[in-house]
Scaffold this motif. Structure first.
Motif, mmCIF file in Angstrom:
data_model
loop_
_atom_site.group_PDB
_atom_site.id
_atom_site.type_symbol
_atom_site.label_atom_id
_atom_site.label_comp_id
_atom_site.label_asym_id
_atom_site.label_seq_id
_atom_site.Cartn_x
_atom_site.Cartn_y
_atom_site.Cartn_z
ATOM 1 N N ASN A 14 40.130 64.725 -3.875
ATOM 2 C CA ASN A 14 40.430 63.294 -3.787
ATOM 3 C C ASN A 14 39.704 62.486 -4.863
ATOM 4 O O ASN A 14 39.754 61.254 -4.854
ATOM 5 C CB ASN A 14 40.052 62.759 -2.405
ATOM 6 C CG ASN A 14 38.577 62.974 -2.084
ATOM 7 O OD1 ASN A 14 37.947 63.905 -2.599
ATOM 8 N ND2 ASN A 14 38.024 62.147 -1.216
ATOM 9 N N ASP A 40 38.576 73.252 -0.977
ATOM 10 C CA ASP A 40 38.372 71.928 -0.386
ATOM 11 C C ASP A 40 38.890 71.944 1.046
ATOM 12 O O ASP A 40 39.524 72.908 1.486
ATOM 13 C CB ASP A 40 39.087 70.853 -1.208
ATOM 14 C CG ASP A 40 38.386 69.490 -1.127
ATOM 15 O OD1 ASP A 40 37.712 69.226 -0.116
ATOM 16 O OD2 ASP A 40 38.525 68.691 -2.075
ATOM 17 N N TYR A 42 41.149 69.999 2.333
ATOM 18 C CA TYR A 42 42.527 69.548 2.454
ATOM 19 C C TYR A 42 43.519 70.704 2.346
ATOM 20 O O TYR A 42 43.256 71.711 1.702
ATOM 21 C CB TYR A 42 42.850 68.525 1.368
ATOM 22 C CG TYR A 42 41.970 67.314 1.378
ATOM 23 C CD1 TYR A 42 42.137 66.308 2.316
ATOM 24 C CD2 TYR A 42 40.947 67.172 0.435
ATOM 25 C CE1 TYR A 42 41.320 65.188 2.323
ATOM 26 C CE2 TYR A 42 40.124 66.058 0.429
ATOM 27 C CZ TYR A 42 40.315 65.067 1.378
ATOM 28 O OH TYR A 42 39.503 63.963 1.383
ATOM 29 N N THR A 48 47.779 67.219 2.513
ATOM 30 C CA THR A 48 47.173 66.254 3.435
ATOM 31 C C THR A 48 46.313 65.237 2.687
ATOM 32 O O THR A 48 45.592 64.464 3.310
ATOM 33 C CB THR A 48 46.324 66.974 4.492
ATOM 34 O OG1 THR A 48 45.342 67.795 3.839
ATOM 35 C CG2 THR A 48 47.191 67.817 5.401
ATOM 36 N N THR A 49 46.408 65.245 1.380
ATOM 37 C CA THR A 49 45.804 64.218 0.543
ATOM 38 C C THR A 49 46.680 64.063 -0.690
ATOM 39 O O THR A 49 47.529 64.915 -0.970
ATOM 40 C CB THR A 49 44.360 64.588 0.140
ATOM 41 O OG1 THR A 49 43.742 63.456 -0.499
ATOM 42 C CG2 THR A 49 44.328 65.769 -0.820
ATOM 43 N N TYR A 50 46.473 62.978 -1.414
ATOM 44 C CA TYR A 50 47.266 62.721 -2.610
ATOM 45 C C TYR A 50 46.937 63.741 -3.694
ATOM 46 O O TYR A 50 45.765 63.989 -4.008
ATOM 47 C CB TYR A 50 46.983 61.308 -3.106
ATOM 48 C CG TYR A 50 47.601 60.961 -4.434
ATOM 49 C CD1 TYR A 50 48.975 60.930 -4.600
ATOM 50 C CD2 TYR A 50 46.797 60.653 -5.533
ATOM 51 C CE1 TYR A 50 49.548 60.603 -5.829
ATOM 52 C CE2 TYR A 50 47.346 60.314 -6.753
ATOM 53 C CZ TYR A 50 48.727 60.302 -6.898
ATOM 54 O OH TYR A 50 49.274 59.972 -8.112
ATOM 55 N N GLN A 101 33.687 57.635 0.707
ATOM 56 C CA GLN A 101 34.224 56.417 1.311
ATOM 57 C C GLN A 101 33.112 55.572 1.911
ATOM 58 O O GLN A 101 32.384 56.007 2.787
ATOM 59 C CB GLN A 101 35.256 56.768 2.382
ATOM 60 C CG GLN A 101 36.508 57.433 1.851
ATOM 61 C CD GLN A 101 37.268 56.542 0.879
ATOM 62 O OE1 GLN A 101 37.256 55.334 1.009
ATOM 63 N NE2 GLN A 101 37.922 57.155 -0.088
ATOM 64 N N TYR A 200 41.093 56.599 -6.239
ATOM 65 C CA TYR A 200 39.876 56.199 -5.529
ATOM 66 C C TYR A 200 39.048 55.312 -6.450
ATOM 67 O O TYR A 200 39.211 55.318 -7.680
ATOM 68 C CB TYR A 200 39.048 57.433 -5.136
ATOM 69 C CG TYR A 200 38.209 57.993 -6.257
ATOM 70 C CD1 TYR A 200 36.856 57.680 -6.379
ATOM 71 C CD2 TYR A 200 38.774 58.818 -7.235
ATOM 72 C CE1 TYR A 200 36.103 58.179 -7.424
ATOM 73 C CE2 TYR A 200 38.018 59.320 -8.279
ATOM 74 C CZ TYR A 200 36.676 59.000 -8.374
ATOM 75 O OH TYR A 200 35.932 59.490 -9.414
ATOM 76 N N PRO A 368 49.936 55.947 -2.342
ATOM 77 C CA PRO A 368 48.511 56.215 -2.157
ATOM 78 C C PRO A 368 47.634 55.078 -2.680
ATOM 79 O O PRO A 368 46.411 55.141 -2.574
ATOM 80 C CB PRO A 368 48.290 57.480 -2.984
ATOM 81 C CG PRO A 368 49.291 57.379 -4.085
ATOM 82 C CD PRO A 368 50.505 56.712 -3.474
#
Length: 429
Positions: A14, A40, A42, A48-50, A101, A200, A368
């Motif tokens: 991510n 990872d 994901y 399940t992530t971009y 995050q 991000y 996203p």
């Protein structure tokens, strides 16, 4: 035996691991590695992530393997270091793990424990295993979770402080890795990252919000006034390039020479009393707050010398509008009641972005990108990471030395091409 290294990338799907993987095993061209394993939490199929438009093509390469794994489990970490049958042991490890995050850590009870579990402990397991396996290079990516003084060196203890809970634990993670004997570790600290498929951080948030002002045919307004407000950046391609350059460098010169050439003293930047309690209570490998840890470390930023004003002018120019600041009264209110202003500030951004993606031709179904700016993004940040040392010691030269209107346009164009950026004219007056 292959002359090319065998590589593992842990985490960062991510953030920057997709760009790093694309450098190591390009879609077109000769790979830089004999084998690449990416690990990872994901799933990539289904995602399940971009992932962006290009990374799935990298995953299809015959010398690339993706493994979904929970890196908080010691036995899982150990198994991730075991190479496939017939493959040489991994020689380079890139650690891009950690919770980034802000809202996952700063506003919750037990915020320290979240960072301990997902950032500190994961890196501890990886670093210890890498040391045991005698890898030639272990490069850890650190995001700009520091508050810098204007024109200062982040390695200077008097010039920086950790930025919140995540800043404390990302810094303590670096100190912990530096304390592991026989680990050929390098820390790479970056300025604010931007580039295609980067969804991000504050730069893409700033760009997305600028788009909403262009859509509304209004000047974009920002808080804090037009002071120097250093807001330095670095392109994701340079993050990838510098990570690999650091690995090649320490693998070539060795741990002892790396310490001599690039060693920095890392002191504790957090609440010493609180960290002492964690240390006393047996948090494994946490350094004593009174201890100074020395390890090789580099900063990475481009040559733009960006400020909030220069970035605002660049971003808004892409969308046909201008950049300015709120008046003194609003800025004074923000200094004391920013938490109370977050939703009001975001109301117009989010509603416009929603209007843009739903009126797009074709409609954008699941972007996203978001025009919502959380409290962390709205706060004033001074980010300046002078990076002459990586050029002088490692020899790394920036590929994208200046953030330009054209590079920002490329971000938007690639996002639009994959159906994640609205294709709509400005709103009618």
């Amino acid at each position: 035996m292959s002359s090319k290294p065998s590589v593992i990338i842990f985490g960062g799907l991510n953030t920057c691991s997709r760009a790093l993987a694309s450098l190591l095993v390009p879609i077109d061209g000769e790979p830089l590695v004999s084998h690449l394993r990416i690990v990872d939490k994901y799933s990539v199929s289904p995602p399940t992530t971009y992932l962006g438009a290009e990374f799935p093509k990298v995953l299809n390469k015959p010398n690339v393997e993706y493994r979904q794994a929970n890196l908080q489990i010691p036995t899982t970490v150990t198994s991730c270091f075991d190479p496939p049958d017939g493959q040489e042991p991994y020689s380079y490890v890139f650690d891009l793990t950690g919770e980034i995050q802000w809202d996952r850590t700063e506003q919750l009870v037990g915020a320290d424990q979240i960072q301990i579990n997902t950032t500190f402990n994961v890196a501890r397991l990886l670093g210890l295993e890498a040391a045991q396996r005698k890898v030639k290079a272990y490069v850890r990516l650190t995001h700009p979770f520091y508050e810098c003084k204007e024109k200062s060196k982040p390695s200077d203890p008097k010039a920086v402080k950790a930025d919140g809970v995540h800043g404390v634990w990302w810094h303590e993670t670096a100190r912990m890795l530096g304390s592991i004997e026989n680990l050929n570790a390098v820390i790479l600290r970056t300025a604010m990252v931007y580039g295609p498929y980067v969804n991000y951080g504050m730069v893409i948030s700033f760009i997305t919000v600028a788009a909403t002002y262009g859509y509304a045919k209004e000047p974009m307004k920002a808080l804090w006034g037009p002071g120097i407000h250093a807001t330095h950046t670095v392109h994701v391609d340079d993050v990838a390039g510098a990570l690999f350059a650091c690995a090649e460098w320490i693998a070539r010169v060795g741990r002892e020479q790396a310490f001599a050439d690039a060693g920095e003293d890392l002191i504790c930047l957090g609440d010493k009393k609180k960290l002492k309690e964690h240390h006393t209570n047996g948090l494994e490998r946490l350094c004593d707050p009174a201890e100074t840890i020395r390890m090789p470390a580099f900063n990475l930023e481009d040559s733009s010398d960006s400020t909030m004003t220069s970035l605002g002018n660049t971003f808004t120019s892409v969308f046909g509008t201008t950049f300015e600041y709120y008046n003194v009264l609003v800025n004074q209110m923000a200094k004391f009641k920013l938490e109370d202003m977050v939703e009001d500030i975001n109301e117009s951004h989010v509603s416009r972005w929603t209007e843009m993606i739903t009126s797009s031709t074709p409609p954008v179904l699941n972007s996203p990108y978001s025009a919502y700016m959380d409290l962390y993004a709205l706060k004033k940040h001074i980010i300046t990471f002078p990076s002459a040392k990586i050029s002088e010691v490692v020899g790394y030269q920036l590929r994208k030395p200046v953030i330009t209107k054209e590079l920002v346009q490329e971000i938007v164009d690639k996002a639009r091409a994959e159906g994640n950026w609205p294709n709509c004219p400005p709103r009618s007056s």
